[in-house]
Scaffold this motif. Structure first.
Motif, short mmCIF file in Angstrom:
data_model
loop_
_atom_site.label_atom_id
_atom_site.label_comp_id
_atom_site.label_asym_id
_atom_site.label_seq_id
_atom_site.Cartn_x
_atom_site.Cartn_y
_atom_site.Cartn_z
N HIS A 77 0.74 -1.34 0.08
CA HIS A 77 -0.02 0.20 -0.18
C HIS A 77 0.70 1.29 0.11
N LYS A 78 1.80 1.35 1.05
CA LYS A 78 2.48 2.46 0.87
C LYS A 78 3.54 2.68 -0.38
N TRP A 124 -5.55 -0.86 -7.38
CA TRP A 124 -4.76 0.13 -7.94
C TRP A 124 -3.60 -0.09 -8.96
N1 LIG Z 1 -1.57 4.65 7.94
C1 LIG Z 1 -2.77 4.78 7.48
C2 LIG Z 1 -2.86 5.31 5.88
C3 LIG Z 1 -4.17 5.30 5.13
C4 LIG Z 1 -4.05 6.00 4.12
O1 LIG Z 1 -3.33 5.99 3.33
N2 LIG Z 1 -5.43 6.49 3.42
C5 LIG Z 1 -5.38 7.03 2.24
C6 LIG Z 1 -6.32 6.46 1.33
S1 LIG Z 1 -5.74 4.88 0.76
C7 LIG Z 1 -5.64 8.64 2.53
O2 LIG Z 1 -6.70 8.98 3.30
N3 LIG Z 1 -4.89 9.53 1.87
C8 LIG Z 1 -5.20 11.07 2.17
C9 LIG Z 1 -4.13 11.71 3.03
O3 LIG Z 1 -3.17 10.76 3.42
O4 LIG Z 1 -4.03 12.73 3.15
C10 LIG Z 1 -3.75 3.43 7.42
O5 LIG Z 1 -2.95 2.41 7.18
O6 LIG Z 1 -4.81 3.44 7.55
#
Ligand SMILES: N[C@@H](CCC(=O)N[C@@H](CS)C(=O)NCC(=O)O)C(=O)O
Length: 207
Positions: free
Chosen positions: A103-104, A160
């Motif tokens: 994901h990251k 994705w």
């Molecule tokens: N560390 C968080 C990261 C979540 C994440 O990356 N969410 C994204 C969507 S997939 C998001 O909301 N991004 C908007 C932002 O970071 O500002 C988790 O694992 O839940």
């Protein structure tokens, strides 16, 4: 219970898992640019981290971080946890890998203005992680015969990959199709407007 989500984001894994668990839940969309929700609430007042997912439990407690949200859902639905004495640990291991290693890795694809070089490097790294999984993948799901919340999360990252043209090993393409055909997955995709109909094409009514 309410899930705060963004369309097609990692929170899609939670929506799938919640449906697979048979839990009653409502959904509220977050605009990640403005951090406002579809009802006009300031999302940062709900999750000060400002990102999805955020799951508000029936007693008002708020769970954030996808690994924790998916682990909580799995805790409500043991059928979504791998079997065996180490099942819960194997699940955490898989969720951590998908979250931190895959994901990251997509960050450059979600960062406006990221360079082509950064995106190409990210795509190569993600493909390597997918290859690692493909060599160890169960049949038909990540852990074998049982669908778990790890499948929901991996599925979202494969979506994705398709969207951004990241190479996927053949075994994972077949796996992606398998997951995409599940009833609750189709429901979740349709709810976010990512497919037109929740029913498989073969049984779709016409007219
Ligand atoms: N560390 C968080 C990261 C979540 C994440 O990356 N969410 C994204 C969507 S997939 C998001 O909301 N991004 C908007 C932002 O970071 O500002 C988790 O694992 O839940």
């Amino acid at each position: 219970m309410k899930l705060y989500y963004a369309t097609g984001a990692c929170s899609l894994a939670d929506r799938i898992a919640l449906h697979e668990a048979g839990l009653e839940v409502t959904f509220e969309r977050v605009d990640l640019r403005t951090r406002m929700t579809e009802t006009g609430a300031d999302f940062r007042a709900i999750n000060p981290k400002g990102y999805v997912p955020a799951l508000v439990l029936d007693d008002g407690e708020i769970v954030t971080e996808n690994i924790a949200v998916l682990a909580w859902i799995a805790g409500q639905a043991p059928q979504l946890v791998p079997a065996g004495p180490l099942g819960a640990i194997r699940l955490l291991e898989a969720l951590a890998f998908v979250s931190t290693e895959i994901h990251k890795g997509f960050k450059p694809f979600f960062t406006p203005g990221a360079s082509d070089t950064d995106r190409a490097k990210a795509a190569a790294a993600i493909s390597g992680r997918f290859a690692f999984i493909a060599e160890r993948l169960g049949e038909p799901y990540f852990f074998g015969s049982r669908f778990t919340v790890a499948d929901a999360y991996l599925f979202v990252t494969l979506r994705w990959a398709r969207q951004f043209g990241v190479e996927i090993p053949a075994a994972l393409s077949a796996y992606h199709e398998e997951i995409a055909a599940r009833r609750h997955v189709r429901t979740a995709l349709a709810e976010e407007g990512l497919i037109d109909h929740a029913e498989p094409a073969a049984v779709r009514r016409t007219g």
